[in-house]
Scaffold this active site. Structure first.
Site, PDB file in Angstrom:
ATOM      1  N   SER A 142       0.826  -1.205   0.000  1.00 12.66           N
ATOM      2  CA  SER A 142       0.000   0.000   0.000  1.00 12.66           C
ATOM      3  C   SER A 142       0.869   1.268   0.000  1.00 12.66           C
ATOM      4  O   SER A 142       1.627   1.491  -0.922  1.00 12.66           O
ATOM      5  CB  SER A 142      -0.962  -0.035   1.186  1.00 12.66           C
ATOM      6  OG  SER A 142      -1.901   0.995   1.065  1.00 12.66           O
ATOM      7  N   ASP A 299      -2.150   6.489  -4.410  1.00 12.67           N
ATOM      8  CA  ASP A 299      -1.037   5.775  -3.763  1.00 12.67           C
ATOM      9  C   ASP A 299      -0.567   4.612  -4.656  1.00 12.67           C
ATOM     10  O   ASP A 299      -1.173   4.337  -5.693  1.00 12.67           O
ATOM     11  CB  ASP A 299      -1.424   5.324  -2.350  1.00 12.67           C
ATOM     12  CG  ASP A 299      -2.486   4.249  -2.314  1.00 12.67           C
ATOM     13  OD1 ASP A 299      -3.168   4.048  -3.334  1.00 12.67           O
ATOM     14  OD2 ASP A 299      -2.660   3.594  -1.264  1.00 12.67           O
ATOM     15  N   ASP A 301      -0.713   1.367  -4.830  1.00 12.92           N
ATOM     16  CA  ASP A 301      -1.630   0.326  -5.312  1.00 12.92           C
ATOM     17  C   ASP A 301      -2.976   0.917  -5.744  1.00 12.92           C
ATOM     18  O   ASP A 301      -3.931   0.188  -6.001  1.00 12.92           O
ATOM     19  CB  ASP A 301      -1.814  -0.793  -4.274  1.00 12.92           C
ATOM     20  CG  ASP A 301      -2.359  -0.298  -2.940  1.00 12.92           C
ATOM     21  OD1 ASP A 301      -2.378   0.927  -2.721  1.00 12.92           O
ATOM     22  OD2 ASP A 301      -2.763  -1.137  -2.110  1.00 12.92           O
ATOM     23  N   ASP A 303      -5.537   2.388  -4.497  1.00 11.13           N
ATOM     24  CA  ASP A 303      -6.845   2.211  -3.867  1.00 11.13           C
ATOM     25  C   ASP A 303      -7.229   3.466  -3.069  1.00 11.13           C
ATOM     26  O   ASP A 303      -8.348   3.573  -2.598  1.00 11.13           O
ATOM     27  CB  ASP A 303      -6.901   0.949  -2.988  1.00 11.13           C
ATOM     28  CG  ASP A 303      -5.892   0.944  -1.843  1.00 11.13           C
ATOM     29  OD1 ASP A 303      -5.061   1.880  -1.761  1.00 11.13           O
ATOM     30  OD2 ASP A 303      -5.923  -0.001  -1.036  1.00 11.13           O
TER      31      ASP A 303
END
Length: 560
Positions: A142, A299, A301, A303
């Protein structure tokens, strides 16, 4: 014990050439050996997350193989398609770990659908559902710093894995020897055997169509002339975000050049997290230069998405996750009422630590607001309940204060791609009527009151960190505070008591204070941190901020 494990790794024929030099380098450093080998990374509902390197307490191909063997053992008991979807982001070794996981699954006779290039969390959740998979794997840490990577596991519904399933997988992992226990064939062999296949263009196209179908005012962006600066923060957002924005008619996009392409070293910001000013700094400079209406960052990833909005005086202001959540909820409700597309008995969902201002906005539009535990899978769970009742169309929006948004049931995790699309559409709409995001936010505060939401974090690093955190939470339960900074505690809600909250048990305490403020204390599920969430309400920002500062000061000794 840890010494023996270290020696075993040291003499093993390790396939990753980076690991042996690391092990040799620490041979006389007892503390370092202990830190790497005394414990193993724990697999939980958020999967695995840790620093890259050699050892059982690190992210490497052997820990990934072991985890995937545990997952494979669980999948084999599940019937169904015996298929797992895999995606990965731009982090160091993400592609290697994704292919390693695919090799373990294939060796277990499980079919794999893997993206042919990095793609974000929502794409993984979508593919898991699209191919009716038993599970999904997203290789990412993340928004953690560059030295981290991780492995998120998803259930067949496209939500992060449930506690029960994760517990079974963890049990299977513990039965699997980290160096030798996992079955494994090479990625190439898995492809040759027809067990590993790439995600098809049909799936990618269906994802974009699902996102674009959630526009509130289709066609608006083509003529609104929105000027955007975008940063994917060297992550996986570049392709999907720009694709969707161009499809809906936003073409004036300037991408932050240093943060455009995938780069797992994240050299321009030590913490690639859109919640943090340093991550948005380059984008803000560019926004000022180009006079953009909006600056947007996703960010690694993709999400989560953070924004800076242009104010009427020409300055730029960072917008909190709570404020973006409220703006989007307000925009979706008002726009869909205007267009006649708001479903009957519409439902929005937010986490218990997100702003109560959203409850007030939902009530104003006659929308039911459901409050769930922190973790987007609980929002996904609410969508699943609506789906089971044949009422999935009632779900219009879900959000968490940590910059996660979702509008629509096509995936079951937060989605920075649809978040970006709706934020841009909303900014374009206010621009087209001579208003702005800033102006709308001020109107909302004038209507409902000046809410302020702030989060403070206390870190507890090292092997004893988790014990310290547990001790603090226990102390708060054994000796409940009766006041903070002179404000009496009027009610304590302990989420470890499901019989009182109606929600699954969680390690969260919420204190309601006289005058309407709330304080939430919650240990992080993925990092050695305790977070405190403050909501204060004042006649203006200064009054709300002054109360927050007093409360924060009063809480500090509890975490010393």
């Amino acid at each position: 014990m840890y010494r023996n494990e270290y020696e075993r790794w040291l003499v093993a024929d390790l396939e990753d050439a980076d690991l042996k030099p690391e092990l040799t380098k620490i041979k006389d450093n007892e503390d370092e050996i202990k830190e790497r080998f005394a414990v193993a990374l724990k697999f939980g509902t958020a999967g695995l997350r840790g620093v890259l390197g050699a050892g059982t307490n690190r992210m490497n191909i052997y820990v990934v193989r072991q985890a995937t063997q545990g997952l494979a053992n669980w999948v084999k008991t599940q019937g169904g398609n015996q298929t797992v979807a895999i995606s990965y982001d731009s982090r160091l070794k993400s592609d290697v770990f994704a292919k390693t996981a695919a090799g373990v699954l294939a060796a277990n006779g499980i079919k794999v659908r893997i993206y042919d290039a990095l793609m974000p969390v929502p794409a993984l959740s979508f593919a898991t559902r699209y191919y009716q998979c038993n599970a999904g794997i997203m290789v990412t840490a993340s928004h953690n710093p560059a030295q981290y990577n991780g492995y998120k596991a998803y259930g067949p519904d496209g939500c992060q894995m449930t506690d029960d399933a994760a517990a079974i997988v963890y049990e299977e992992i513990q039965k699997t020897d980290v160096l030798t226990g996992a079955k494994y064939i090479s990625f190439a062999e898995g492809v040759e055997q027809g067990l590993i296949r790439f995600v098809g263009d049909d799936c990618k196209k269906a994802l974009y169509e699902a996102i674009e179908s959630r526009q509130v005012r289709p066609g608006l962006c083509k003529t609104a002339g929105l000027k955007l600066v975008y940063s994917p923060l060297n992550g996986s957002g570049l392709v999907p975000v720009t694709q969707v924005l161009k499809d809906i008619g936003i073409t004036d996009i300037t991408i932050v050049p240093e943060q455009e392409y995938p780069n797992g070293y994240f050299t321009t910001c030590s913490y690639p997290n859109p919640e943090i000013f340093a991550a948005l700094e380059k984008g803000l400079e560019l926004a000022k230069e180009t006079g953009a209406d909006l600056m947007l960052a996703t960010d690694p990833d993709a999400d989560r998405v953070g924004i800076a909005m242009k104010c009427p005086d020409g300055s730029y202001e960072l917008v909190s996750g709570n404020e973006v959540g409220v703006l989007l909820l307000d925009y979706i409700c008002a726009g869909r009422i205007e267009k006649g597309t708001l479903p009957e008995k519409a439902v929005a969902v937010k986490s218990i630590v997100s702003t109560p201002l959203a409850d007030a906005v939902a009530a104003h539009y006659g929308v039911e607001m459901r409050n769930v535990l922190t973790g987007f899978k609980w929002i996904g769970d609410q969508i699943a309940q609506l789906e089971a009742a044949g009422e999935v169309d009632r779900f219009i929006f879900g959000f968490e204060e940590s910059y996660g948004y979702l509008a629509g049931p096509y995936v079951r995790d937060k989605d920075a791609v649809i978040g970006s699309m709706l934020i841009c559409e909303m900014a374009a709409y206010y621009r087209s009527i001579g208003s702005s995001l800033k102006q709308r936010m001020e109107e909302i505060y004038a209507q409902y009151g000046r809410y302020l939401n702030k989060v403070d974090s206390y870190e507890f690093p090292g092997l004893t960190g988790m014990d310290k955190m547990a001790g603090i939470m226990q102390q708060l339960r054994d000796n409940p505070p009766t006041e903070f900074a002179g404000y009496a505690v009027t009610k304590v809600t302990d989420y470890k008591k499901p019989e009182e909250t109606g929600l699954p048990a969680a390690n969260v305490l919420i204190y309601a204070l006289e005058g309407g403020a709330t304080v939430v204390v919650r240990p992080s599920g993925t990092e050695p941190k305790i977070k405190t969430y403050f909501t204060t309400l004042g006649k203006d920002l200064a009054e709300a901020q002054a109360q927050k500062d007093k409360l924060a000061e009063a809480l500090k000794p509890l975490f010393a």
